[in-house]
Motif scaffolding. Structure first.
Motif, PDB file in Angstrom:
ATOM      1  N   GLY A   1       0.613  -0.668   0.099  1.00  0.00           N
ATOM      2  CA  GLY A   1      -0.143   0.165   0.016  1.00  0.00           C
ATOM      3  C   GLY A   1       1.539   1.367   0.324  1.00  0.00           C
ATOM      4  N   PRO A   2       0.390   2.241  -0.504  1.00  0.00           N
ATOM      5  CA  PRO A   2       1.328   3.674  -0.313  1.00  0.00           C
ATOM      6  C   PRO A   2       1.302   3.877   1.267  1.00  0.00           C
ATOM      7  CG  PRO A   2      -1.385   4.063  -0.424  1.00  0.00           C
ATOM      8  CD  PRO A   2      -0.971   2.249  -1.060  1.00  0.00           C
ATOM      9  N   ALA A   3       0.781   3.931   2.502  1.00  0.00           N
ATOM     10  CA  ALA A   3       1.233   4.079   3.709  1.00  0.00           C
ATOM     11  C   ALA A   3       2.583   3.094   3.890  1.00  0.00           C
ATOM     12  CB  ALA A   3      -0.038   4.283   4.132  1.00  0.00           C
ATOM     13  N   GLY A   4       2.380   1.859   3.221  1.00  0.00           N
ATOM     14  CA  GLY A   4       3.601   1.363   3.907  1.00  0.00           C
ATOM     15  C   GLY A   4       4.833   1.778   2.749  1.00  0.00           C
ATOM     16  N   THR A   5       4.558   2.094   1.754  1.00  0.00           N
ATOM     17  CA  THR A   5       6.113   1.896   0.663  1.00  0.00           C
ATOM     18  C   THR A   5       5.959   3.656   1.566  1.00  0.00           C
ATOM     19  OG1 THR A   5       4.039   1.652  -1.265  1.00  0.00           O
ATOM     20  CG2 THR A   5       6.242   2.767  -1.468  1.00  0.00           C
ATOM     21  N   THR A   6       5.432   4.424   1.794  1.00  0.00           N
ATOM     22  CA  THR A   6       5.843   5.926   2.301  1.00  0.00           C
ATOM     23  C   THR A   6       6.340   5.513   3.875  1.00  0.00           C
ATOM     24  OG1 THR A   6       4.316   7.441   2.069  1.00  0.00           O
ATOM     25  CG2 THR A   6       5.545   7.730   2.586  1.00  0.00           C
ATOM     26  N   THR A   7       6.709   4.034   4.532  1.00  0.00           N
ATOM     27  CA  THR A   7       7.403   4.247   6.049  1.00  0.00           C
ATOM     28  C   THR A   7       8.772   4.082   4.797  1.00  0.00           C
ATOM     29  OG1 THR A   7       5.256   3.917   6.645  1.00  0.00           O
ATOM     30  CG2 THR A   7       7.135   2.619   7.628  1.00  0.00           C
ATOM     31  N   LEU A   8       8.664   2.868   4.353  1.00  0.00           N
ATOM     32  CA  LEU A   8       9.349   2.124   4.379  1.00  0.00           C
ATOM     33  C   LEU A   8      11.143   3.576   3.792  1.00  0.00           C
ATOM     34  CD1 LEU A   8       9.370  -1.146   2.564  1.00  0.00           C
ATOM     35  CD2 LEU A   8      10.049  -0.660   5.114  1.00  0.00           C
ATOM     36  N   ARG A   9       9.927   4.361   2.870  1.00  0.00           N
ATOM     37  CA  ARG A   9      10.756   5.206   1.691  1.00  0.00           C
ATOM     38  C   ARG A   9      11.712   6.170   3.011  1.00  0.00           C
ATOM     39  NH1 ARG A   9       9.219  10.375  -2.079  1.00  0.00           N
ATOM     40  NH2 ARG A   9      11.369  12.055  -1.519  1.00  0.00           N
ATOM     41  N   VAL A  10      10.831   6.959   3.841  1.00  0.00           N
ATOM     42  CA  VAL A  10      11.275   7.958   4.555  1.00  0.00           C
ATOM     43  C   VAL A  10      12.351   6.834   6.357  1.00  0.00           C
ATOM     44  CG1 VAL A  10       9.457   9.572   4.538  1.00  0.00           C
ATOM     45  CG2 VAL A  10       9.208   7.695   6.579  1.00  0.00           C
ATOM     46  N   GLY A  11      11.625   5.353   6.583  1.00  0.00           N
ATOM     47  CA  GLY A  11      13.146   5.472   7.385  1.00  0.00           C
ATOM     48  C   GLY A  11      13.931   4.796   6.632  1.00  0.00           C
TER      49      GLY A  11
ATOM     50  N   GLY B   1       6.919  14.613   6.196  1.00  0.00           N
ATOM     51  CA  GLY B   1       5.665  13.155   6.680  1.00  0.00           C
ATOM     52  C   GLY B   1       4.823  13.288   5.689  1.00  0.00           C
ATOM     53  N   LEU B   2       4.079  14.188   6.165  1.00  0.00           N
ATOM     54  CA  LEU B   2       2.746  14.096   5.496  1.00  0.00           C
ATOM     55  C   LEU B   2       2.451  13.927   4.163  1.00  0.00           C
ATOM     56  CD1 LEU B   2       0.736  16.562   8.311  1.00  0.00           C
ATOM     57  CD2 LEU B   2       0.737  14.780   7.839  1.00  0.00           C
ATOM     58  N   MET B   3       3.278  15.642   3.286  1.00  0.00           N
ATOM     59  CA  MET B   3       3.812  15.594   2.625  1.00  0.00           C
ATOM     60  C   MET B   3       4.105  14.035   1.312  1.00  0.00           C
ATOM     61  SD  MET B   3       6.702  18.077   0.402  1.00  0.00           S
ATOM     62  CE  MET B   3       7.472  16.894   0.629  1.00  0.00           C
ATOM     63  N   ASN B   4       5.081  13.532   2.065  1.00  0.00           N
ATOM     64  CA  ASN B   4       5.403  11.865   1.661  1.00  0.00           C
ATOM     65  C   ASN B   4       3.932  11.200   0.984  1.00  0.00           C
ATOM     66  OD1 ASN B   4       7.974  11.803  -0.009  1.00  0.00           O
ATOM     67  ND2 ASN B   4       8.289  12.780   2.326  1.00  0.00           N
ATOM     68  N   LEU B   5       4.147  11.287   2.561  1.00  0.00           N
ATOM     69  CA  LEU B   5       1.897  10.359   3.062  1.00  0.00           C
ATOM     70  C   LEU B   5       1.064  11.363   2.231  1.00  0.00           C
ATOM     71  CD1 LEU B   5       1.120   7.910   3.604  1.00  0.00           C
ATOM     72  CD2 LEU B   5       0.134   8.998   5.832  1.00  0.00           C
ATOM     73  N   LEU B   6       0.729  11.783   1.510  1.00  0.00           N
ATOM     74  CA  LEU B   6      -0.352  12.854   0.685  1.00  0.00           C
ATOM     75  C   LEU B   6       0.019  12.195  -1.078  1.00  0.00           C
ATOM     76  CD1 LEU B   6      -1.810  15.299   2.770  1.00  0.00           C
ATOM     77  CD2 LEU B   6      -2.589  13.321   2.736  1.00  0.00           C
ATOM     78  N   PHE B   7       1.354  12.607  -1.127  1.00  0.00           N
ATOM     79  CA  PHE B   7       1.299  12.487  -2.160  1.00  0.00           C
ATOM     80  C   PHE B   7       1.248  11.308  -2.813  1.00  0.00           C
ATOM     81  CE2 PHE B   7       5.229  11.751  -5.704  1.00  0.00           C
ATOM     82  CZ  PHE B   7       3.731  12.570  -6.862  1.00  0.00           C
ATOM     83  N   TYR B   8       2.162   9.661  -2.225  1.00  0.00           N
ATOM     84  CA  TYR B   8       1.567   8.622  -2.311  1.00  0.00           C
ATOM     85  C   TYR B   8       0.576   7.920  -2.519  1.00  0.00           C
ATOM     86  CZ  TYR B   8       6.443   7.570  -2.192  1.00  0.00           C
ATOM     87  OH  TYR B   8       8.231   7.537  -2.796  1.00  0.00           O
ATOM     88  N   LEU B   9      -0.542   8.972  -1.569  1.00  0.00           N
ATOM     89  CA  LEU B   9      -1.609   8.394  -1.442  1.00  0.00           C
ATOM     90  C   LEU B   9      -2.965   8.618  -3.351  1.00  0.00           C
ATOM     91  CD1 LEU B   9      -2.914   8.497   1.739  1.00  0.00           C
ATOM     92  CD2 LEU B   9      -2.748   6.803   0.931  1.00  0.00           C
TER      93      LEU B   9
END
Length: 266
Positions: free
Chosen positions: A19-29, A62-70
């Protein structure tokens, strides 16, 4: 820009698995871990006020990346980047009073009006467009807070801000993907996304900024929506319509015009 948008296209291919949230987590992590190792921000002490500035910067990041991937779940990459560009354009236009600036505003509004789901011609998902627009708002905050964080923490602010972003996004990503985040192949793909979308382009940007004027850098960065659309064509099979191409080029042209106008004022 090629690295960032290729990373975004690669990240979109991970959505079916985590999912997009999981992908965002791996990217920023992973990006946070890489930047912490490179910058070692613990060597510099910061006041509570400085830490507050870094926290705001990291939250916007963090919000920018999450919202963009969503938004990428339902909106093509090039169109999402063009809509998201409303954020930095708003920052550039803030306080503009010259007549030429209003011409660039009109061009940007035209491009966005053609992309946003304001009629039947756009063909863009309304929720995805709203998420991309919200990501643009966070991009504007990222710019404003980033200036304050940079003054407070210097190079260490990037590593600390990315760490804040990872802490903010991780609960959402874990809730969405769970143990699937720990699959070795998924971890390797997430590391590649982090390198392509964060670690490598940030390093290249710092290299470029020390060797070219900032206005010229800004003009080149204005090509990002078009580069995103070009990257999505071979990697994702997303081909914008002629009208969408025109809208993307309007947004890029408005950004180029505003950057050149700011250079003349300087």
């Amino acid at each position: 820009m090629v690295s960032i948008q290729s990373g975004a296209a690669f990240a979109k291919q991970l959505f079916p698995a985590i999912g997009p949230a999981g992908t965002t987590t791996l990217r920023v992590g992973f990006a946070a871990l890489i930047l912490l190792a490179l910058r070692r921000p613990w060597r510099r002490s910061l006041s509570m006020r400085d830490l507050g500035a870094v926290a705001l910067y990291g939250g916007a990041l963090g919000l920018m990346n999450l919202l963009f991937y969503l938004s990428l779940r339902t909106v093509p990459l090039g169109i999402a980047v063009a809509i998201e560009f409303a954020g930095p354009l708003a920052v550039a236009l803030w306080g503009s009073r010259r007549p030429a600036d209003f011409a660039w505003i009109g061009l940007a509004v035209l491009g966005l009006a053609l992309l946003l789901p304001l009629g039947d011609a756009s063909g863009v998902d309304p929720l995805g467009a709203a998420l991309a627009l919200a990501a643009g708002g966070c991009w504007a905050l990222y710019i404003v807070f980033g200036q304050a964080a940079g003054r407070a923490g210097g190079p260490a602010a990037v590593a600390l801000g990315m760490t804040v972003a990872a802490v903010l996004v991780a609960p959402v990503g874990i809730a969405q993907a769970g143990a699937d985040l720990l699959v070795p192949a998924t971890l390797a793909a997430g590391l590649a996304v982090a390198v392509l979308s964060s670690a490598l382009p940030y390093s290249l940007e710092m290299f470029a900024l020390t060797r070219m004027p900032r206005p010229a850098f800004g003009i080149l960065m204005s090509l990002e929506p078009a580069i995103a659309a070009l990257a999505a064509m071979p990697l994702l099979g997303e081909v914008p319509s002629p009208l969408q191409w025109f809208a993307i080029l309007c947004v890029s042209a408005a950004s180029i015009g505003m950057t050149a106008s700011a250079r003349r004022r300087t």
